[in-house]
Design a protein around this motif. Structure first.
Motif, PDB file in Angstrom:
ATOM      1  N   VAL A 179      30.124  36.068   5.912  1.00  0.00           N
ATOM      2  CA  VAL A 179      31.480  35.834   5.423  1.00  0.00           C
ATOM      3  C   VAL A 179      31.657  36.377   4.006  1.00  0.00           C
ATOM      4  O   VAL A 179      32.728  36.878   3.643  1.00  0.00           O
ATOM      5  N   GLY A 180      30.611  36.307   3.202  1.00  0.00           N
ATOM      6  CA  GLY A 180      30.743  36.701   1.807  1.00  0.00           C
ATOM      7  C   GLY A 180      30.345  38.122   1.500  1.00  0.00           C
ATOM      8  O   GLY A 180      30.402  38.529   0.330  1.00  0.00           O
ATOM      9  N   LEU A 181      29.942  38.902   2.497  1.00  0.00           N
ATOM     10  CA  LEU A 181      29.464  40.248   2.215  1.00  0.00           C
ATOM     11  C   LEU A 181      30.549  41.129   1.596  1.00  0.00           C
ATOM     12  O   LEU A 181      30.363  41.706   0.521  1.00  0.00           O
ATOM     13  N   LEU A 182      31.696  41.246   2.263  1.00  0.00           N
ATOM     14  CA  LEU A 182      32.736  42.143   1.772  1.00  0.00           C
ATOM     15  C   LEU A 182      33.389  41.644   0.479  1.00  0.00           C
ATOM     16  O   LEU A 182      33.588  42.436  -0.460  1.00  0.00           O
ATOM     17  N   PRO A 183      33.770  40.360   0.373  1.00  0.00           N
ATOM     18  CA  PRO A 183      34.355  39.916  -0.911  1.00  0.00           C
ATOM     19  C   PRO A 183      33.402  40.079  -2.093  1.00  0.00           C
ATOM     20  O   PRO A 183      33.823  40.510  -3.173  1.00  0.00           O
ATOM     21  N   VAL A 184      32.123  39.738  -1.895  1.00  0.00           N
ATOM     22  CA  VAL A 184      31.174  39.872  -3.000  1.00  0.00           C
ATOM     23  C   VAL A 184      30.916  41.339  -3.315  1.00  0.00           C
ATOM     24  O   VAL A 184      30.738  41.714  -4.480  1.00  0.00           O
ATOM     25  N   ALA A 185      30.913  42.207  -2.283  1.00  0.00           N
ATOM     26  CA  ALA A 185      30.744  43.635  -2.535  1.00  0.00           C
ATOM     27  C   ALA A 185      31.888  44.179  -3.390  1.00  0.00           C
ATOM     28  O   ALA A 185      31.666  44.989  -4.303  1.00  0.00           O
ATOM     29  N   LYS A 186      33.106  43.735  -3.111  1.00  0.00           N
ATOM     30  CA  LYS A 186      34.251  44.161  -3.920  1.00  0.00           C
ATOM     31  C   LYS A 186      34.128  43.647  -5.353  1.00  0.00           C
ATOM     32  O   LYS A 186      34.411  44.378  -6.319  1.00  0.00           O
ATOM     33  N   LEU A 187      33.689  42.391  -5.501  1.00  0.00           N
ATOM     34  CA  LEU A 187      33.516  41.823  -6.831  1.00  0.00           C
ATOM     35  C   LEU A 187      32.423  42.552  -7.605  1.00  0.00           C
ATOM     36  O   LEU A 187      32.586  42.869  -8.793  1.00  0.00           O
ATOM     37  N   PHE A 188      31.307  42.841  -6.936  1.00  0.00           N
ATOM     38  CA  PHE A 188      30.216  43.556  -7.604  1.00  0.00           C
ATOM     39  C   PHE A 188      30.646  44.967  -8.001  1.00  0.00           C
ATOM     40  O   PHE A 188      30.184  45.497  -9.015  1.00  0.00           O
ATOM     41  N   GLY A 189      31.504  45.590  -7.176  1.00  0.00           N
ATOM     42  CA  GLY A 189      32.001  46.913  -7.540  1.00  0.00           C
ATOM     43  C   GLY A 189      32.826  46.886  -8.812  1.00  0.00           C
ATOM     44  O   GLY A 189      32.749  47.804  -9.642  1.00  0.00           O
ATOM     45  N   GLN A 190      33.614  45.815  -8.994  1.00  0.00           N
ATOM     46  CA  GLN A 190      34.411  45.692 -10.209  1.00  0.00           C
ATOM     47  C   GLN A 190      33.556  45.367 -11.437  1.00  0.00           C
ATOM     48  O   GLN A 190      33.897  45.756 -12.555  1.00  0.00           O
ATOM     49  N   LEU A 191      32.435  44.666 -11.209  1.00  0.00           N
ATOM     50  CA  LEU A 191      31.561  44.297 -12.318  1.00  0.00           C
ATOM     51  C   LEU A 191      30.487  45.337 -12.600  1.00  0.00           C
ATOM     52  O   LEU A 191      29.716  45.177 -13.562  1.00  0.00           O
ATOM     53  N   GLY A 192      30.389  46.372 -11.777  1.00  0.00           N
ATOM     54  CA  GLY A 192      29.365  47.389 -11.969  1.00  0.00           C
ATOM     55  C   GLY A 192      27.992  46.985 -11.482  1.00  0.00           C
ATOM     56  O   GLY A 192      26.989  47.581 -11.900  1.00  0.00           O
ATOM     57  N   LEU A 193      27.906  45.986 -10.596  1.00  0.00           N
ATOM     58  CA  LEU A 193      26.629  45.516 -10.073  1.00  0.00           C
ATOM     59  C   LEU A 193      26.322  46.052  -8.676  1.00  0.00           C
ATOM     60  O   LEU A 193      25.212  45.847  -8.181  1.00  0.00           O
ATOM     61  N   PHE A 194      27.283  46.711  -8.070  1.00  0.00           N
ATOM     62  CA  PHE A 194      27.068  47.187  -6.706  1.00  0.00           C
ATOM     63  C   PHE A 194      26.040  48.337  -6.719  1.00  0.00           C
ATOM     64  O   PHE A 194      26.123  49.260  -7.532  1.00  0.00           O
ATOM     65  N   GLY A 195      25.078  48.260  -5.800  1.00  0.00           N
ATOM     66  CA  GLY A 195      24.042  49.286  -5.717  1.00  0.00           C
ATOM     67  C   GLY A 195      22.911  49.115  -6.702  1.00  0.00           C
ATOM     68  O   GLY A 195      22.108  50.027  -6.885  1.00  0.00           O
ATOM     69  N   THR A 196      22.810  47.946  -7.335  1.00  0.00           N
ATOM     70  CA  THR A 196      21.753  47.696  -8.316  1.00  0.00           C
ATOM     71  C   THR A 196      20.867  46.542  -7.852  1.00  0.00           C
ATOM     72  O   THR A 196      21.274  45.703  -7.040  1.00  0.00           O
ATOM     73  N   ILE A 197      19.668  46.488  -8.409  1.00  0.00           N
ATOM     74  CA  ILE A 197      18.749  45.393  -8.082  1.00  0.00           C
ATOM     75  C   ILE A 197      19.279  44.049  -8.585  1.00  0.00           C
ATOM     76  O   ILE A 197      19.209  43.044  -7.861  1.00  0.00           O
ATOM     77  N   PRO A 198      19.837  43.932  -9.807  1.00  0.00           N
ATOM     78  CA  PRO A 198      20.414  42.640 -10.219  1.00  0.00           C
ATOM     79  C   PRO A 198      21.516  42.150  -9.285  1.00  0.00           C
ATOM     80  O   PRO A 198      21.654  40.945  -9.076  1.00  0.00           O
ATOM     81  N   GLY A 199      22.314  43.059  -8.725  1.00  0.00           N
ATOM     82  CA  GLY A 199      23.335  42.637  -7.780  1.00  0.00           C
ATOM     83  C   GLY A 199      22.739  42.018  -6.526  1.00  0.00           C
ATOM     84  O   GLY A 199      23.217  40.982  -6.041  1.00  0.00           O
ATOM     85  N   VAL A 200      21.680  42.616  -5.987  1.00  0.00           N
ATOM     86  CA  VAL A 200      21.018  42.060  -4.804  1.00  0.00           C
ATOM     87  C   VAL A 200      20.388  40.707  -5.133  1.00  0.00           C
ATOM     88  O   VAL A 200      20.458  39.753  -4.348  1.00  0.00           O
ATOM     89  N   VAL A 201      19.779  40.614  -6.316  1.00  0.00           N
ATOM     90  CA  VAL A 201      19.157  39.345  -6.725  1.00  0.00           C
ATOM     91  C   VAL A 201      20.202  38.246  -6.848  1.00  0.00           C
ATOM     92  O   VAL A 201      20.004  37.114  -6.364  1.00  0.00           O
ATOM     93  N   LEU A 202      21.332  38.540  -7.496  1.00  0.00           N
ATOM     94  CA  LEU A 202      22.384  37.531  -7.665  1.00  0.00           C
ATOM     95  C   LEU A 202      22.930  37.060  -6.326  1.00  0.00           C
ATOM     96  O   LEU A 202      23.219  35.862  -6.140  1.00  0.00           O
ATOM     97  N   PHE A 203      23.089  37.976  -5.378  1.00  0.00           N
ATOM     98  CA  PHE A 203      23.601  37.567  -4.070  1.00  0.00           C
ATOM     99  C   PHE A 203      22.612  36.631  -3.384  1.00  0.00           C
ATOM    100  O   PHE A 203      23.007  35.598  -2.819  1.00  0.00           O
ATOM    101  N   HIS A 204      21.331  36.973  -3.397  1.00  0.00           N
ATOM    102  CA  HIS A 204      20.325  36.109  -2.763  1.00  0.00           C
ATOM    103  C   HIS A 204      20.239  34.751  -3.452  1.00  0.00           C
ATOM    104  O   HIS A 204      20.072  33.714  -2.789  1.00  0.00           O
ATOM    105  N   VAL A 205      20.332  34.740  -4.781  1.00  0.00           N
ATOM    106  CA  VAL A 205      20.275  33.471  -5.506  1.00  0.00           C
ATOM    107  C   VAL A 205      21.461  32.589  -5.138  1.00  0.00           C
ATOM    108  O   VAL A 205      21.316  31.381  -4.891  1.00  0.00           O
TER     109      VAL A 205
END
Length: 306
Positions: A152-178
């Motif tokens: 459920v949260g994949l697409l909304p969080v992907a859009k949010l990470f794109g706006q924050l510059g975290l999409f495609g980065t290791i910190p972005g993957v870590v934050l999602f898992h956390v």
């Protein structure tokens, strides 16, 4: 003249149920006696053999050449072990994509596990033993998050990470898992910490211990089995994940699972690369599990022996 009447000897009364050995009443004691049965042990040995057969096949395949794997099955290596070699692992370590993906997996799994365990332990203690406004309602909200599927949260969080510059980065993957690992972690540790006797904490407070000192020197040692179990579950889930990494990681930050999947898509049946890579991805969680096995078993059995 009177006769003396002697009362018949009374039969020894059975001990009350409360006097019976506690191990007979506990589910853990019954489980241990059941596992000590010879037939059960033989059945478990067969199950273990069936489980380990694919792992042994993967190990032997990773030690065989591509030509041998294409011409015969892995079991033939048992009759000719001289043909096994470490050449596939040497070539694997020389593969820049595989080695980069391996270290990306470590950089994703280890920080995620540490953050989830630390935050969940602090929150679990707060929800269990600290009084603050709205505590029960906030904990109810945390429990409600358990029913939210990760998809459920994949697409909304992907859009949010794109706006924050975290999409495609290791910190972005870590934050999602956390974020998606915390609800279960907080729920688990809160319930475990809540079973600590109140008298123990009150005695520590009367001796002048602060909440932080009580948490570090009393709660954490008592909750070590539950914390170890949580760490194992979280590490295994993140290490073996491919869905989240497939969406949130790019080519420079993708973990080993995504890299192996891309190798299958690019090269087809390159067993000389896939077999050692898959075994490398398998052996690390196994080592982590056996390193914390004693604490893991204690955490699993804790609820059955109370």
């Amino acid at each position: 003249m009177s006769a003396t009447v002697t009362a018949p000897p009374s039969k020894p009364s059975a001990p009350p149920p409360s006097a019976r050995p506690a191990s007979r009443r506990r589910p853990g004691g019954r489980l241990r006696r059941w596992l000590a049965n010879g037939l059960v042990q033989a059945f478990l040995a067969v199950v273990g053999l069936v489980w380990i057969t694919p792992v042994a096949g993967l190990l032997l395949s990773s030690l065989r050449s591509a030509d041998d794997s294409a011409s015969s099955g892995w079991w033939t290596a048992l009759g000719d072990p001289g043909r096994l070699s470490l050449d596939n692992y040497t070539a694997l370590l020389a593969n820049a994509g595989i080695t980069r993906a391996f270290w990306n997996t470590v950089l994703i799994s280890v920080p995620t596990t540490v953050l989830v365990v630390v935050i969940a332990a602090l929150a679990g203690y707060a929800f269990a033993w600290l009084d603050f406004p709205g505590r029960d309602w906030i904990f109810l909200l945390v429990v409600a998050l358990l029913v939210v599927p990760v998809q459920v949260g994949l697409l909304p969080v992907a859009k949010l990470f794109g706006q924050l510059g975290l999409f495609g980065t290791i910190p972005g993957v870590v934050l999602f898992h956390v974020a998606y690992g915390l609800p279960f972690a907080v729920f688990l540790l809160r319930n475990y910490f809540a079973d600590i006797p109140r008298e123990m904490l009150e005695a520590a407070r009367m001796d002048g211990g602060s909440e932080w000192r009580i948490f570090m020197q009393l709660v954490l040692p008592v909750g070590r089995p539950a914390i170890a179990s949580l760490a194992i579950f979280q590490f295994l889930w993140v290490w073996n994940d491919m869905l989240v990494a497939l969406l949130f990681a790019d080519s420079s930050s993708q973990p080993l699972t995504v890299e192996l999947q891309s190798q299958v898509r690019q090269f087809g049946s390159n067993i000389d690369v896939l077999a050692p890579g898959a075994f490398l991805s398998l052996i690390v969680p196994v080592v982590v599990f056996f390193a914390f096995q004693r604490h893991f078993v204690q955490g699993v059995m804790a609820g059955s022996v109370k």
